[in-house]
Design a protein around this motif. Structure first.
Motif, PDB file in Angstrom:
ATOM      1  N   ILE A  39       0.019 -16.527  -0.949  1.00 46.10           N
ATOM      2  CA  ILE A  39      -0.454 -16.336   0.217  1.00 46.10           C
ATOM      3  C   ILE A  39      -1.481 -15.018   0.450  1.00 46.10           C
ATOM      4  O   ILE A  39      -1.909 -14.859   1.608  1.00 46.10           O
ATOM      5  CB  ILE A  39       0.521 -16.240   1.585  1.00 46.10           C
ATOM      6  N   VAL A  40      -1.632 -14.392  -0.975  1.00 48.11           N
ATOM      7  CA  VAL A  40      -2.858 -13.480  -0.779  1.00 48.11           C
ATOM      8  C   VAL A  40      -2.128 -12.270   0.075  1.00 48.11           C
ATOM      9  O   VAL A  40      -2.742 -11.516   0.990  1.00 48.11           O
ATOM     10  CB  VAL A  40      -4.087 -13.918  -0.512  1.00 48.11           C
ATOM     11  N   GLU A  41      -1.212 -11.516  -0.441  1.00 47.90           N
ATOM     12  CA  GLU A  41      -0.830 -10.389  -0.235  1.00 47.90           C
ATOM     13  C   GLU A  41      -0.733  -9.470  -1.395  1.00 47.90           C
ATOM     14  O   GLU A  41       0.293  -9.292  -2.038  1.00 47.90           O
ATOM     15  CB  GLU A  41       0.624 -10.414   0.528  1.00 47.90           C
ATOM     16  N   PRO A  42      -1.950  -8.920  -1.879  1.00 51.63           N
ATOM     17  CA  PRO A  42      -2.175  -8.367  -3.161  1.00 51.63           C
ATOM     18  C   PRO A  42      -1.369  -7.231  -3.550  1.00 51.63           C
ATOM     19  O   PRO A  42      -1.077  -6.762  -4.570  1.00 51.63           O
ATOM     20  CB  PRO A  42      -3.668  -8.125  -3.388  1.00 51.63           C
ATOM     21  N   PHE A  43      -0.868  -6.344  -2.592  1.00 49.24           N
ATOM     22  CA  PHE A  43      -0.194  -5.052  -2.690  1.00 49.24           C
ATOM     23  C   PHE A  43       1.300  -5.228  -2.418  1.00 49.24           C
ATOM     24  O   PHE A  43       2.134  -4.148  -2.580  1.00 49.24           O
ATOM     25  CB  PHE A  43      -0.650  -3.993  -1.537  1.00 49.24           C
ATOM     26  N   HIS A  44       1.832  -6.365  -2.044  1.00 54.83           N
ATOM     27  CA  HIS A  44       3.269  -6.616  -1.868  1.00 54.83           C
ATOM     28  C   HIS A  44       4.142  -6.281  -3.293  1.00 54.83           C
ATOM     29  O   HIS A  44       5.413  -5.644  -2.994  1.00 54.83           O
ATOM     30  CB  HIS A  44       3.635  -8.043  -1.796  1.00 54.83           C
ATOM     31  N   TYR A  45       3.626  -6.453  -4.376  1.00 50.05           N
ATOM     32  CA  TYR A  45       4.367  -6.221  -5.323  1.00 50.05           C
ATOM     33  C   TYR A  45       4.887  -4.678  -5.816  1.00 50.05           C
ATOM     34  O   TYR A  45       6.127  -4.363  -6.016  1.00 50.05           O
ATOM     35  CB  TYR A  45       3.752  -6.754  -6.912  1.00 50.05           C
ATOM     36  N   ASP A  46       3.833  -3.859  -5.555  1.00 51.95           N
ATOM     37  CA  ASP A  46       4.145  -2.636  -5.569  1.00 51.95           C
ATOM     38  C   ASP A  46       4.820  -2.061  -4.513  1.00 51.95           C
ATOM     39  O   ASP A  46       5.922  -1.091  -4.309  1.00 51.95           O
ATOM     40  CB  ASP A  46       2.805  -1.805  -5.585  1.00 51.95           C
ATOM     41  N   PHE A  47       4.633  -2.328  -3.330  1.00 49.42           N
ATOM     42  CA  PHE A  47       5.228  -2.037  -1.896  1.00 49.42           C
ATOM     43  C   PHE A  47       6.799  -2.466  -2.037  1.00 49.42           C
ATOM     44  O   PHE A  47       7.874  -1.646  -1.945  1.00 49.42           O
ATOM     45  CB  PHE A  47       4.799  -2.781  -0.878  1.00 49.42           C
ATOM     46  N   ARG A  48       7.093  -3.601  -2.644  1.00 49.89           N
ATOM     47  CA  ARG A  48       8.632  -4.119  -2.592  1.00 49.89           C
ATOM     48  C   ARG A  48       9.301  -3.273  -3.631  1.00 49.89           C
ATOM     49  O   ARG A  48      10.487  -3.212  -3.674  1.00 49.89           O
ATOM     50  CB  ARG A  48       8.693  -5.600  -2.849  1.00 49.89           C
ATOM     51  N   ARG A  49       8.749  -2.484  -4.612  1.00 47.28           N
ATOM     52  CA  ARG A  49       9.328  -1.644  -5.425  1.00 47.28           C
ATOM     53  C   ARG A  49       9.380  -0.125  -5.095  1.00 47.28           C
ATOM     54  O   ARG A  49       9.931   0.583  -5.949  1.00 47.28           O
ATOM     55  CB  ARG A  49       8.752  -1.973  -6.854  1.00 47.28           C
ATOM     56  N   ALA A  50       8.936   0.029  -4.023  1.00 48.88           N
ATOM     57  CA  ALA A  50       8.636   1.514  -3.588  1.00 48.88           C
ATOM     58  C   ALA A  50       9.665   1.860  -2.712  1.00 48.88           C
ATOM     59  O   ALA A  50      10.110   0.918  -2.038  1.00 48.88           O
ATOM     60  CB  ALA A  50       7.015   1.884  -3.068  1.00 48.88           C
ATOM     61  N   ASP A  51      10.119   3.052  -2.536  1.00 47.01           N
ATOM     62  CA  ASP A  51      11.164   3.528  -1.582  1.00 47.01           C
ATOM     63  C   ASP A  51      10.595   4.129  -0.439  1.00 47.01           C
ATOM     64  O   ASP A  51      10.063   5.197  -0.282  1.00 47.01           O
ATOM     65  CB  ASP A  51      12.247   4.593  -2.377  1.00 47.01           C
ATOM     66  N   MET A  52      10.598   3.035   0.767  1.00 52.64           N
ATOM     67  CA  MET A  52       9.873   3.584   1.921  1.00 52.64           C
ATOM     68  C   MET A  52      10.640   4.909   2.582  1.00 52.64           C
ATOM     69  O   MET A  52       9.604   5.669   3.243  1.00 52.64           O
ATOM     70  CB  MET A  52       9.697   2.521   2.865  1.00 52.64           C
ATOM     71  N   ALA A  53      11.815   5.032   2.449  1.00 53.13           N
ATOM     72  CA  ALA A  53      12.449   6.258   2.776  1.00 53.13           C
ATOM     73  C   ALA A  53      12.039   7.359   2.227  1.00 53.13           C
ATOM     74  O   ALA A  53      11.697   8.400   2.774  1.00 53.13           O
ATOM     75  CB  ALA A  53      14.015   6.223   2.694  1.00 53.13           C
ATOM     76  N   GLU A  54      11.879   7.184   0.723  1.00 49.49           N
ATOM     77  CA  GLU A  54      11.317   8.535   0.025  1.00 49.49           C
ATOM     78  C   GLU A  54       9.725   8.834   0.569  1.00 49.49           C
ATOM     79  O   GLU A  54       9.385   9.946   0.737  1.00 49.49           O
ATOM     80  CB  GLU A  54      11.341   8.170  -1.338  1.00 49.49           C
ATOM     81  N   PHE A  55       9.028   7.584   0.854  1.00 50.94           N
ATOM     82  CA  PHE A  55       7.548   7.895   1.103  1.00 50.94           C
ATOM     83  C   PHE A  55       7.575   8.457   2.415  1.00 50.94           C
ATOM     84  O   PHE A  55       6.625   9.386   2.674  1.00 50.94           O
ATOM     85  CB  PHE A  55       6.885   6.440   1.225  1.00 50.94           C
ATOM     86  N   ALA A  56       8.536   8.100   3.212  1.00 52.47           N
ATOM     87  CA  ALA A  56       8.380   8.925   4.641  1.00 52.47           C
ATOM     88  C   ALA A  56       8.544  10.097   4.661  1.00 52.47           C
ATOM     89  O   ALA A  56       7.880  11.172   5.325  1.00 52.47           O
ATOM     90  CB  ALA A  56       9.234   8.284   5.577  1.00 52.47           C
ATOM     91  N   LYS A  57       9.581  10.667   3.753  1.00 54.50           N
ATOM     92  CA  LYS A  57       9.868  12.032   3.449  1.00 54.50           C
ATOM     93  C   LYS A  57       8.731  12.758   2.906  1.00 54.50           C
ATOM     94  O   LYS A  57       8.508  14.001   3.518  1.00 54.50           O
ATOM     95  CB  LYS A  57      11.347  12.262   2.663  1.00 54.50           C
ATOM     96  N   ASP A  58       8.224  12.040   1.768  1.00 54.75           N
ATOM     97  CA  ASP A  58       7.051  12.902   1.335  1.00 54.75           C
ATOM     98  C   ASP A  58       5.890  12.973   2.274  1.00 54.75           C
ATOM     99  O   ASP A  58       5.306  14.090   2.329  1.00 54.75           O
ATOM    100  CB  ASP A  58       6.450  11.821   0.179  1.00 54.75           C
ATOM    101  N   ALA A  59       5.822  12.227   3.353  1.00 55.49           N
ATOM    102  CA  ALA A  59       4.702  12.207   4.307  1.00 55.49           C
ATOM    103  C   ALA A  59       4.970  13.188   5.431  1.00 55.49           C
ATOM    104  O   ALA A  59       4.239  13.331   6.423  1.00 55.49           O
ATOM    105  CB  ALA A  59       4.399  11.042   4.863  1.00 55.49           C
TER     106      ALA A  59
END
Ligand code: SAM
Lengths: 64, 357
Positions: free
Chosen positions: B299-319
């Motif tokens: 369904i053309v969500e080309p960034f889903h693969y990387d997104f689903r393997r990334a840890d959003m809690a970590e991303f938030a802390k990094d941000a």
């Protein structure tokens, strides 16, 4: 020159399209059958999704 | 026909069988066809070490005889959706443009930039296979709004999922609320309904979606401000909001855009403020996870693969957030075992929450 009289003409990608044609026809048949059901007084709207699911399941069975 | 946007976008009797056909096909896809894939997968793994991750299962899934048919139907349903709904919108296009004209009774403000720069990924990708996207013209936004109702019909005809999201928020009494990538405002409406006394603002890249959102909000009596903006570069001062939300969007962004957007969210939040994001995670069950990833690809969500393997809690802390956590969210108390029973197809939700000290 190609031998268009005898060559196998449709490849894999065309099959995708033809399956779309069939599937689109299914939608047209369903739209018509719902109109007929309504005209005949058998078109209980609450049962429409079940009626339609049944047709789809019968028609698409070869896919599963 | 009235000029009410809800009347304009309502299904007409003769359209309903088409909508139901799409739903029936989706049911066949997630029922018998998925069941067939599951059986094939179990046969192929019988007596062998069971794959524990999606990556281990991937080569097995690729060899399943029914995979191409499952993928074909997925793609077909998506294309058919936009085709069917596109025709419906074309039938209503004049009423639609009349309805979206600015009116004296419009509630809230609407700020559209005359000369707006879109991120490159946004301009070049037709997300969800929708030709031309949702941002070039009003038609695209209306097609998206009607199409979204097909996908969720039954459960989400009246934004129930988004209302459930707002109802689940536990962020005290926020006075200033910002909804990032609000689309035509499903979550934004729910936020205003939950916090009627707060100032609620929605931003999105798509001007047509914002116009549609404002019209709908006006008809629902919801006073919301709408603004065209990029969540990577927010046009707000530091420390301006108590609550920032974003639903069903992060997975559509490249990872560096997610990092930048989280940093912006953190910047505009007041100390003590909260960010909440709603997302579709993997379920942690190999076959369904591979199929979920393929579904996103189809369904053309080309960034889903990387997104689903990334840890959003970590991303938030990094941000810059001080604390962050993610957990599963089941708004409708899904049937017990649905998530853990690999024989049923599920669309899981995850709740991402981050705090700024
Ligand atoms: C799947 S929709 C979700 C809409 C809405 N939040 C909802 O839950 O219904 C994704 C939205 O993200 C918007 N979007 C994508 N990238 C963006 C960005 N960088 N800044 C602002 N909006 C963005 C799109 O225009 C689209 O409206």
């Amino acid at each position: 020159m190609k031998d268009l009289a005898n060559a196998k003409l449709l490849g894999d990608a065309d099959l995708d399209r033809i399956t779309s044609v069939v599937s689109n026809l299914l939608e047209e048949v369903i739209a018509l059958s719902e109109r007929v059901a309504k005209l005949e007084g058998n078109g209980d709207p609450n049962a429409a999704q079940d009626r339609i699911n049944e047709i789809i399941e019968r028609v698409l069975t070869p896919l599963a | 026909m009235t000029d009410s946007i809800f009347d304009i976008l309502a299904w007409r009797d003769e359209e309903i069988p088409r909508v139901r056909t799409l739903l029936g096909m989706r049911k066949f896809w997630s029922g018998p066809l998925y069941g067939q894939l599951r059986e094939e997968y179990e046969r192929m793994t019988d007596g062998k070490p069971t794959p524990e991750t999606a990556d281990e299962a991937w080569p097995i899934v690729d060899a399943l005889p029914s995979l191409p048919r499952w993928a074909w139907l997925d793609r077909h349903i998506q294309d058919r959706l936009w085709d069917d709904v596109g025709k419906m919108v074309d039938d209503r296009i004049e009423a639609l443009s009349r309805s979206l004209q600015p009116k004296n009774d419009d509630l809230g403000t609407l700020r559209i930039e005359a000369d707006f720069t879109y991120p490159e990924y946004y301009e070049t990708i037709d997300f969800h296979r929708q030709d031309g996207g949702i941002w070039r013209e009003d038609r695209g936004a209306a097609v998206y709004a009607m199409g979204a109702r097909v996908i969720h019909v039954g459960r989400n005809n009246d934004f129930q999922l988004h209302d459930a999201f707002a109802d689940s928020l536990d962020a005290g009494e926020p006075q200033e609320i910002l909804d990032l990538a609000c689309g035509f405002g499903k979550t934004t409406f729910s936020l205003k309904k939950k916090y009627p006394n707060a100032h609620v603002e929605g931003i999105d890249l798509s001007a047509p979606c914002l116009r549609l959102g404002r019209r709908m909000a006006t008809e629902m009596g919801l006073d919301i401000d709408w603004r065209q903006a990029d969540m990577e570069h927010l046009p707000y001062d530091d420390n301006a909001f108590d609550l920032v939300t974003t639903t069903m969007t992060l997975h559509e962004l490249p990872l560096d855009a997610i990092r930048q957007s989280l940093a912006e969210a953190c910047r505009v939040l007041k100390p003590g403020g909260t960010l909440v994001a709603l997302e579709n995670p993997l379920v942690g069950e190999p076959l369904r996870d591979v199929l979920t990833q393929y579904h996103s690809q189809i369904i053309v969500e080309p960034f889903h693969y990387d997104f689903r393997r990334a840890d959003m809690a970590e991303f938030a802390k990094d941000a810059g957030f001080t604390e962050a956590e993610t957990h599963a969210w089941s708004p409708f108390g899904d049937k017990p075992g649905t998530a853990t029973n690999p024989r049923s197809w599920v669309t899981p939700w995850s709740w991402i929450q981050a705090y700024k000290a």
